[in-house]
Design an enzyme around this catalytic site. Structure first.
Site, short mmCIF file in Angstrom:
data_model
loop_
_atom_site.label_atom_id
_atom_site.label_comp_id
_atom_site.label_asym_id
_atom_site.label_seq_id
_atom_site.Cartn_x
_atom_site.Cartn_y
_atom_site.Cartn_z
N HIS A 185 0.83 -1.21 0.00
CA HIS A 185 0.00 0.00 0.00
C HIS A 185 0.86 1.25 0.00
O HIS A 185 1.92 1.29 0.62
CB HIS A 185 -0.93 0.01 1.22
CG HIS A 185 -2.07 -0.92 1.08
ND1 HIS A 185 -1.95 -2.28 1.19
CD2 HIS A 185 -3.37 -0.68 0.79
CE1 HIS A 185 -3.14 -2.84 0.99
NE2 HIS A 185 -4.01 -1.89 0.74
N PRO A 186 0.39 2.30 -0.67
CA PRO A 186 1.13 3.56 -0.68
C PRO A 186 0.85 4.37 0.59
O PRO A 186 -0.15 4.15 1.27
CB PRO A 186 0.55 4.29 -1.89
CG PRO A 186 -0.89 3.83 -1.91
CD PRO A 186 -0.84 2.36 -1.48
N SER A 216 -6.23 3.58 -5.99
CA SER A 216 -5.70 4.42 -4.91
C SER A 216 -5.85 5.90 -5.23
O SER A 216 -6.15 6.71 -4.36
CB SER A 216 -4.24 4.08 -4.62
OG SER A 216 -4.14 2.89 -3.89
N GLN A 217 -5.63 6.25 -6.49
CA GLN A 217 -5.79 7.64 -6.91
C GLN A 217 -7.22 8.12 -6.64
O GLN A 217 -7.43 9.17 -6.05
CB GLN A 217 -5.45 7.78 -8.39
CG GLN A 217 -5.65 9.19 -8.95
CD GLN A 217 -4.62 10.18 -8.48
OE1 GLN A 217 -3.47 9.84 -8.25
NE2 GLN A 217 -5.02 11.42 -8.30
N GLU A 250 -9.43 6.82 -4.55
CA GLU A 250 -9.72 6.78 -3.11
C GLU A 250 -9.10 7.97 -2.39
O GLU A 250 -9.74 8.61 -1.56
CB GLU A 250 -9.23 5.45 -2.53
CG GLU A 250 -10.05 4.27 -3.02
CD GLU A 250 -9.36 2.93 -2.95
OE1 GLU A 250 -10.01 1.93 -3.28
OE2 GLU A 250 -8.17 2.87 -2.58
N GLN A 251 -7.85 8.30 -2.73
CA GLN A 251 -7.20 9.43 -2.08
C GLN A 251 -7.84 10.75 -2.52
O GLN A 251 -7.98 11.68 -1.72
CB GLN A 251 -5.68 9.41 -2.33
CG GLN A 251 -5.02 8.24 -1.61
CD GLN A 251 -3.53 8.41 -1.41
OE1 GLN A 251 -3.02 9.54 -1.29
NE2 GLN A 251 -2.81 7.30 -1.35
N LEU A 275 -5.50 2.90 5.58
CA LEU A 275 -6.81 3.36 6.00
C LEU A 275 -7.71 3.38 4.76
O LEU A 275 -7.26 3.75 3.68
CB LEU A 275 -6.71 4.77 6.58
CG LEU A 275 -7.99 5.40 7.12
CD1 LEU A 275 -8.39 4.74 8.44
CD2 LEU A 275 -7.79 6.89 7.33
N ALA A 276 -8.95 2.98 4.92
CA ALA A 276 -9.91 3.07 3.81
C ALA A 276 -10.20 4.56 3.58
O ALA A 276 -11.14 5.12 4.14
CB ALA A 276 -11.18 2.29 4.14
N ALA A 277 -9.37 5.18 2.78
CA ALA A 277 -9.36 6.64 2.64
C ALA A 277 -10.69 7.19 2.17
O ALA A 277 -11.10 8.26 2.61
CB ALA A 277 -8.25 7.07 1.68
#
Length: 176
Positions: free
Chosen positions: A70-71, A87-88, A90-91, A124-126
């Site tokens: 994970h990043p 991830s992009q 989600e963040q 963390l589930a962002a």
């Protein structure tokens, strides 16, 4: 990608299954590869159960390896544009792509402290959070005992996986 039903999932060949589900658990296509042979799945929850059972059956070193894939939240990969598409998104939804320099620096410091303490990045589930909540949770979890934090971080991996599966299969993600 268009949502699909479980019949479509069950009819996928190995390569297609790994292509589609290989990033349900961040950068861990091996999990999708291992779970493919357990088809047919009766529904989304059954597929999810097999993925999570694979994670739970790993030794601690394997579980930590999953976390290391994970990043950092609002970290170097975000700045460089090298995050996975998931991830992009989600963040971005957590507001982490629009932080000011001071906020980015504070998160970078907390991420570094966390990584030094636990040996893996803060997970963390962002998309269920916002920048202030991310900072609070990171600071709180920095004080947790390592065994507890490993369990917490793996729980977050499963939340992320649940949400990503729901996205792929067009299911509502109310159950977390």
């Amino acid at each position: 990608m268009q949502a699909m039903d479980i019949e479509k999932v069950n009819s996928m060949d190995f390569g297609e299954f790994v292509d589609v589900f290989g990033n349900v658990i961040e950068r861990c296509p091996l999990i999708a590869a291992a779970v493919w042979s357990q088809r047919p799945f009766s529904n989304l929850e059954d597929l999810e159960k097999h993925i999570f059972a694979f994670i739970d059956a790993l030794p601690q070193s394997g579980q930590e390896g999953i976390l290391r894939c994970h990043p950092d939240l609002a970290g170097r990969e975000l700045q460089r544009g090298t995050l996975t598409a998931e991830s992009q998104r989600e963040q971005r939804s957590a507001g982490l792509t629009n932080l000011g320099a001071d906020e980015r620096l504070r998160l970078a410091e907390l991420n570094a402290q966390y990584r030094a303490r636990f040996g893996f990045p803060f997970v963390l589930a962002a998309r269920l959070s916002d920048p202030a909540a991310v900072r609070r949770e990171l600071a709180r979890r920095l004080r947790c005992p390592p065994a507890q934090e490993l369990r917490t971080a793996l729980g977050e991996v499963k939340k992320i996986g649940h949400l990503r599966l729901a996205d792929l299969l067009g299911a509502h993600s109310a159950r977390l």
